[in-house]
Enzyme design. Structure first.
Site, mmCIF file in Angstrom:
data_model
loop_
_atom_site.group_PDB
_atom_site.id
_atom_site.type_symbol
_atom_site.label_atom_id
_atom_site.label_comp_id
_atom_site.label_asym_id
_atom_site.label_seq_id
_atom_site.Cartn_x
_atom_site.Cartn_y
_atom_site.Cartn_z
ATOM 1 N N HIS A 202 22.803 -4.777 -26.929
ATOM 2 C CA HIS A 202 22.108 -4.937 -28.219
ATOM 3 C C HIS A 202 21.392 -3.656 -28.617
ATOM 4 C CE1 HIS A 202 23.080 -9.169 -28.244
ATOM 5 N NE2 HIS A 202 22.676 -9.243 -26.980
ATOM 6 N N GLU B 78 9.148 -3.135 -13.166
ATOM 7 C CA GLU B 78 8.206 -2.614 -12.167
ATOM 8 C C GLU B 78 8.783 -1.355 -11.524
ATOM 9 O OE1 GLU B 78 5.314 -2.656 -11.324
ATOM 10 O OE2 GLU B 78 5.260 -1.937 -9.260
ATOM 11 N N LYS C 243 -7.361 3.843 -10.481
ATOM 12 C CA LYS C 243 -6.980 2.661 -9.696
ATOM 13 C C LYS C 243 -7.418 1.383 -10.407
ATOM 14 C CE LYS C 243 -5.258 0.270 -6.457
ATOM 15 N NZ LYS C 243 -3.786 0.060 -6.473
ATOM 16 N N CYS D 120 -10.233 -6.081 8.117
ATOM 17 C CA CYS D 120 -11.514 -5.675 8.723
ATOM 18 C C CYS D 120 -11.302 -4.491 9.663
ATOM 19 C CB CYS D 120 -12.063 -6.850 9.518
ATOM 20 S SG CYS D 120 -12.088 -8.349 8.538
ATOM 21 N N LYS E 26 6.857 2.285 -11.533
ATOM 22 C CA LYS E 26 6.586 3.085 -10.323
ATOM 23 C C LYS E 26 7.063 4.525 -10.522
ATOM 24 C CE LYS E 26 3.990 0.959 -8.177
ATOM 25 N NZ LYS E 26 3.659 0.255 -9.355
ATOM 26 N N GLU F 82 4.849 6.348 -13.071
ATOM 27 C CA GLU F 82 3.509 6.627 -12.523
ATOM 28 C C GLU F 82 3.539 7.763 -11.507
ATOM 29 O OE1 GLU F 82 0.644 3.161 -11.740
ATOM 30 O OE2 GLU F 82 2.605 2.429 -11.101
ATOM 31 N N TRP G 149 -13.888 -7.724 5.644
ATOM 32 C CA TRP G 149 -13.241 -7.898 4.328
ATOM 33 C C TRP G 149 -13.186 -9.410 4.126
ATOM 34 C CZ3 TRP G 149 -11.454 -4.898 0.391
ATOM 35 C CH2 TRP G 149 -10.520 -5.432 -0.487
ATOM 36 N N ARG H 178 -10.502 1.072 5.185
ATOM 37 C CA ARG H 178 -9.830 -0.233 5.169
ATOM 38 C C ARG H 178 -10.492 -1.184 4.173
ATOM 39 N NH1 ARG H 178 -6.803 -0.917 10.120
ATOM 40 N NH2 ARG H 178 -6.925 -3.162 9.996
ATOM 41 N N ASN I 256 -10.958 -10.160 13.226
ATOM 42 C CA ASN I 256 -10.158 -9.779 12.064
ATOM 43 C C ASN I 256 -9.030 -10.790 11.986
ATOM 44 O OD1 ASN I 256 -8.780 -8.560 10.022
ATOM 45 N ND2 ASN I 256 -7.948 -6.883 11.257
ATOM 46 N N GLY I 257 -8.817 -11.391 10.819
ATOM 47 C CA GLY I 257 -7.703 -12.338 10.661
ATOM 48 C C GLY I 257 -8.201 -13.663 10.111
#
Ligand code: AGP
Length: 630
Positions: A522, A499, A625, A2, A503, A506, A83, A35, A109-110
């Site tokens: 192999h 991954e 995105k 938030c 990265k 990308e 949020w 945010r 916030n939290g």
């Protein structure tokens, strides 16, 4: 994640022409929009009363509401962009929340972990609640203490003292800002595990979840520490701990421009989000288990008997989210003994999969809008499966169409290449696995508590890697001309290797490929030639079933053929040194949790190499995105 803003203007008994609370707070909320949020609200103190407006959706909805129903001019105000975590993004759940007969307003916030028991206590006192939020419980607690314990008397320390006493009861992560009609020139704030910064002005002072909230008015900031309370007026800033003892904040000068302030001072959202990862994992774990290690996934609304009858799990995801599913598969099968398949969403429904009422579909999606995954989930539902969404975007399409949801609390991920959401997805999938193990009796409560304790140590271990990122960055810069990089891993290290390769593809647009280390002989080993960079994710040498020796021999195989080996290994692992050009050490942690650490150096490396090429690391070419087409 938030957005929070607080303001107290000149205390000359009249509204100064320079800054009105409404203007300052709205400007701050605009600056904090990055945010991410799904509702917004504001409260001001004027004419002996609190006036507030709040609306779900974007700031424009709140502004329209303010135009239709203006607030009185005021010197003191607080504002919030929410949020959603507890309770959907609705007008009612938006902040601020009021208490003490509408004379106190609070924003937060939290996550208040013990809000349920506090709510019961307050309901027993006759307090009624309008929203589903933990925040309204905190507001009611402060209001009850102010009115009934302190007698509503400023002489007894007023709002500050009420905040102190309330914070002594609250558990979890919170940044709280409160105003009260009895004290029109004061904002009181408190923080634990969530950010809060004071802005120092001339005859006016500010509060923000980060400096973006007030950077247009002042660059003098004071960062508050853990478990601190700050009381601001137009001319004073008083900091104490939760028991009223004087405390110190850390003053500094903000030399960021507003745009970089939104990135927390980092040059890119990508780098900011890599550094957000300790908090992303912490926030995802927070509030989901009690001190005995009993998991309470309260938004996982699937009948427990159905969950006990599950005989197969299919994870549906794409890209990085699919790798998160592949990492989680090892843990879920180990903890729950339920066969777990990880399927690329876009392949799933075209292979006539075997799905029935005893299949649990777990979709993993940061955006919650990936069309491939949405269509796969719809297909699985048509086959009778129950569906759970692990998602980072509250109220998005996939969780809305799923039977249950387990939100990651990584905060909005702006950079196209996913980082903090990836770690948060793994953490959330681990919680789901442990929850199923708890429900089905595969694990004793003590075992689950121990695993949760190990998970709880991960944020600090990630931070340890981030604090030593320079050597990894240098490696990225030095390899700016690399044309191809290979990544090897075994067991949970295999999806980490893939991954790491994704990265690099990308961000730096170079060939990169992840392999299961055992697969090399192999065929892929034919790729190895002199100077070929090869990253190897090495498992811990500890534990009887460690694959350490096998992976070390894989390193020897590629090294013998001229590869330039960069090894990610556990602190203290000396055996790898003889075969590695570079060793990047990560803190010791149980094998199944290691991906939460071993991924981080690969993210930093890819970012550094791409930055050395001068590429836009937040918006890489050809990528979106959220891929909302099939
Ligand atoms: C990851 O860096 C990519 N941006 C991409 O692979 C992404 O993970 C994939 O498109 C899935 O997105 P989602 O998590 O929003 O469903």
């Amino acid at each position: 994640m938030c957005g929070i803003v607080g303001y107290v203007g000149r205390s000359a008994g009249r509204v100064n022409t320079e800054h009105k609370a409404l203007d300052v707070v709205l400007e701050g909320l605009r600056r904090l929009e990055y945010r991410g949020y799904d509702s917004a609200g504001i409260a001001v103190v004027a004419d002996g009363a609190i006036s507030s407006r709040k609306k779900s959706g974007k700031l424009s909805n709140l502004i329209a509401e303010l135009e239709a129903h203006p607030l009185p001019d005021a010197l003191t105000g607080i504002g919030h962009t929410r949020w959603a975590t507890h309770g959907g993004p609705t007008d009612l759940n938006a902040h601020p929340h009021l208490s003490d007969g509408g004379k106190l307003a609070l924003i937060h916030n939290g996550i208040i972990e013990n809000f349920a028991e506090l709510k019961q206590e307050l309901v027993a006192k006759g307090v009624t609640f309008l929203s589903e939020t933990d925040t309204e419980v905190a507001a009611a607690l402060i209001g009850d203490i102010y009115r009934n314990q302190l007698g509503g008397d400023n002489a007894s320390g007023g709002l500050t003292r009420a905040m102190e006493l309330a914070c002594q009861r609250l558990e979890g992560a919170f940044t709280l800002l409160a105003v009260h009609a009895d004290q029109p020139d004061v904002v009181v704030a408190a923080r634990r595990n969530s950010p809060l910064v004071v802005g120092l002005g001339e005859g006016e002072n500010f509060l923000g979840s980060d400096v973006s909230g007030f950077i247009d008015y002042t660059r003098r900031a004071v960062e508050l520490g853990q478990d601190q309370i700050v009381t601001i007026t137009a001319d004073t800033v008083a900091i104490t701990d939760f028991f009223g003892a004087p405390a110190e904040g850390k003053e500094y000068y903000v030399n960021w421009d507003p745009a970089s302030a939104e990135k927390g001072g980092f040059p890119s959202f990508m780098e900011k989000e890599i550094h957000d990862q300790p908090d992303a994992v912490l926030q995802t774990l927070l509030g989901r288990s009690d001190v005995d290690g009993k998991l309470t996934l309260d938004e996982l609304r699937i009948d427990t008997e159905l969950l006990k009858s599950v005989d197969k799990i299919i994870v549906l995801a794409c890209g990085t989210s699919a790798y998160a599913g592949q990492v989680a598969k090892y843990a879920i099968e180990r903890w729950c003994r339920i066969p777990t398949e990880v399927e690329l969403s876009h392949e799933f429904r075209y292979r006539d999969p075997i799905v029935d009422a005893n299949t649990l579909i777990v979709s993993i999606s940061q955006s919650g809008e990936t069309m491939d995954t949405l269509m796969a989930v719809r297909y699985a539902k048509e086959q009778g499966a129950k569906t759970v969404s692990i998602c980072n975007t509250n109220g998005s399409t996939i969780p809305r169409e799923s039977d249950a949801v387990l939100y990651t609390h990584a905060g909005p991920e702006i950079a196209v290449a996913s980082t903090k959401a990836f770690l948060a997805q793994i953490a959330a999938a681990y919680l789901l696995g442990l929850y199923l193990a708890q429900l089905r009796g595969n694990k004793f409560q003590g075992e689950i508590k121990d695993i949760l304790a190990d998970l709880g140590k991960i944020p600090a271990k990630i931070q340890q890697i981030l604090d030593n990122a320079d050597a990894i960055k240098k490696l990225g810069h030095d390899m700016v001309d690399a044309k191809s990089v290979l990544f090897l891993g075994r067991h949970v290290g295999f999806p980490v290797a893939m991954e790491g390769a994704l990265k690099l593809k990308e961000l730096a647009y170079i060939h990169a490929e992840g392999f299961a280390a055992g697969e090399l002989k192999h065929g892929p080993i034919a790729l190895i030639e002199e100077g070929q960079p090869v990253f190897v994710v090495v498992p811990s040498p500890r534990g009887r079933d460690s694959l350490h020796a096998k992976v070390v021999s894989n390193i020897q195989e590629v090294r013998a053929r001229g590869a330039k080996t960069i090894v990610i290994a556990e602190e203290g692992d000396e055996a790898v040194k003889a075969y590695a050009e570079h060793v990047i050490y990560i803190p010791e942690t149980p094998t199944l949790l290691a991906p939460l650490l071993s991924t981080v150096p690969l993210q930093i490396f890819a970012l550094a190499l791409a930055s050395a090429k001068g590429y836009d690391v937040d918006q890489p070419r050809n990528l979106a995105k959220s891929v909302t087409v099939e």
